[in-house]
Design a protein around this motif. Structure first.
Motif, short mmCIF file in Angstrom:
data_model
loop_
_atom_site.label_atom_id
_atom_site.label_comp_id
_atom_site.label_asym_id
_atom_site.label_seq_id
_atom_site.Cartn_x
_atom_site.Cartn_y
_atom_site.Cartn_z
N ALA A 313 0.84 -1.19 0.00
CA ALA A 313 0.00 0.00 0.00
C ALA A 313 0.88 1.24 0.00
O ALA A 313 2.00 1.24 0.53
N VAL A 314 0.38 2.31 -0.62
CA VAL A 314 1.14 3.55 -0.70
C VAL A 314 0.46 4.62 0.15
O VAL A 314 -0.70 4.49 0.54
N GLY A 315 1.21 5.69 0.43
CA GLY A 315 0.62 6.82 1.15
C GLY A 315 1.45 7.27 2.33
O GLY A 315 2.26 6.51 2.88
N LEU A 316 1.23 8.51 2.72
CA LEU A 316 2.01 9.15 3.78
C LEU A 316 1.27 9.12 5.10
O LEU A 316 0.06 9.42 5.17
N ASP A 317 1.99 8.78 6.15
CA ASP A 317 1.43 8.80 7.50
C ASP A 317 1.00 10.22 7.84
O ASP A 317 1.79 11.17 7.71
N PRO A 318 -0.25 10.42 8.28
CA PRO A 318 -0.72 11.77 8.59
C PRO A 318 0.14 12.49 9.63
O PRO A 318 0.28 13.71 9.56
N ASP A 319 0.71 11.75 10.57
CA ASP A 319 1.54 12.39 11.59
C ASP A 319 2.84 12.93 10.98
O ASP A 319 3.32 14.01 11.35
N VAL A 320 3.40 12.19 10.02
CA VAL A 320 4.61 12.65 9.33
C VAL A 320 4.27 13.88 8.51
O VAL A 320 5.02 14.87 8.48
N GLU A 321 3.14 13.85 7.84
CA GLU A 321 2.72 15.01 7.05
C GLU A 321 2.55 16.24 7.93
O GLU A 321 3.01 17.33 7.61
N ALA A 322 1.91 16.03 9.07
CA ALA A 322 1.68 17.16 9.98
C ALA A 322 2.98 17.79 10.44
O ALA A 322 3.10 19.02 10.55
N THR A 323 3.99 16.94 10.70
CA THR A 323 5.29 17.45 11.12
C THR A 323 5.92 18.31 10.02
O THR A 323 6.51 19.38 10.29
N LEU A 324 5.79 17.86 8.78
CA LEU A 324 6.39 18.60 7.66
C LEU A 324 5.63 19.89 7.36
O LEU A 324 6.17 20.78 6.69
N LEU A 325 4.42 20.02 7.86
CA LEU A 325 3.63 21.20 7.60
C LEU A 325 3.80 22.28 8.68
O LEU A 325 3.27 23.39 8.58
N LEU A 326 4.54 21.94 9.77
CA LEU A 326 4.75 22.91 10.85
C LEU A 326 5.53 24.13 10.34
O LEU A 326 6.44 24.00 9.53
#
Length: 326
Positions: A313-326
């Motif tokens: 399965a593909v896709g980004l962990d929402p927690d990792v995404e949130a960190t990159l959006l800080l």
């Protein structure tokens, strides 16, 4: 034409069967019967991995055969030998992964074409399987087209790349967008691949063809911007540079589908020379059509998008995404 599709109910095979039926061809599909068939086809059932699994094909003859098998090449060879002399043309759906790739190259990568060096035929994994499949298909002993497809997108995708992005953008809010926005992309819509394969069978084309759009047919920026518009405009795209994304441990292509940072791997997969296919009539529809039609298909599904069990399965962990959006 009388066409046999080995497969014919999943992603690429389904597109080929659908287009052939729409063109008025007499279409037979052969598979294990795990998916609902395309309307208008004749269905033959069997398991190619079974010693007697091709029995349903006994006595049949066709103008053209398309083989979509993507695993152990032995199954390709078994089918090609069994069908030798019973069709005028054979297409094996291969992959641009068969080319040698140096992910750590320091010199600029020259755009690859069909004469580029190939991987070792003993190499394990997907690339080796596809090259061994090409070799095994030679057992057909007749006109053979090797359709070396690149990134394939479009309706009925069962890998999850474009579906993941469409669902993520539809969910909306601040959304990680991997840069740079002008990063060129190469891909092929599954229906354009189907058209090239069927046209090539009718024209008796042979040999390898790299089948993706010209480099820069779209960009990462256009892909995500159009996809955001098509899914409702809910996402606030926040562009981040490749170094920042990679430093967070994000894996290109898997955690962020389709995206590869600039470098040798991106050059190999998104800057290829497809002049041979273009000269033979390859047509690539606008990215907006691919995105719109894929979203329309997804929105009509009673459940989630189909997912092949042999692919992660593909896709980004929402927690990792949130960190990159800080």
């Amino acid at each position: 034409m009388r066409i046999l599709v080995l497969g014919g109910s999943g992603f690429v095979g389904r597109s080929i069967a659908e287009l052939a039926v729409a063109r008025g061809d007499d279409v037979t599909v052969f598979n294990r019967g795990n998916n609902h068939p395309v309307d208008g086809v004749r269905v033959l059932t069997g398991d190619r991995l079974d010693p007697h699994g091709l029995a349903a094909l006994d006595g049949g003859t066709w103008d053209a055969i398309v083989d979509t098998w993507s695993a152990d090449a032995a199954a390709v060879g078994t089918a090609a030998r069994a069908l030798a002399g019973r069709a005028g043309h054979y297409t094996y759906i291969s992959s641009r992964s068969v080319y040698v790739l140096d992910e750590h190259a320091t010199a600029p990568v020259v755009a690859r074409a069909e004469d580029a060096p190939l991987v070792d035929a003993t190499e394990p994994g997907y690339a080796g399987d596809k090259l061994r499949g090409e070799h095994a298909a030679q057992a057909f002993a007749g006109p053979l087209l090797l359709a070396r497809a690149g990134l394939i997108l479009g309706p009925h995708e069962n890998i999850g790349r474009l579906p993941w992005w469409l669902h993520r953008l539809h969910r909306g809010g601040p959304t990680l967008a991997p840069g740079p926005p002008d990063l060129p992309l190469q891909y092929i819509d599954t229906r354009d691949l189907a058209a090239f394969v069927l046209d090539s069978a009718a024209a008796a084309r042979t040999g390898p063809y790299d089948l993706v759009s010209p480099s820069g047919h779209t960009t990462m920026g256009e892909l995500l911007t159009v996809a955001n518009e098509v899914t409702g405009g809910h996402a606030d795209l926040r562009w981040r540079d490749p170094d920042t994304i990679l430093a967070a441990g994000v894996q290109p292509w898997t955690h962020l589908p389709i995206w590869l940072p600039p470098g040798p791997l991106h050059a190999a997969l998104h800057q290829g020379d497809v002049s041979r296919a273009l000269a033979a009539g390859l047509h690539c529809r606008p990215v907006a059509d691919t995105i719109t039609d894929t979203w329309t298909w997804l929105a009509a599904l009673p459940g989630g998008a189909p997912q092949r069990t042999d692919r992660p399965a593909v896709g980004l962990d929402p927690d990792v995404e949130a960190t990159l959006l800080l």
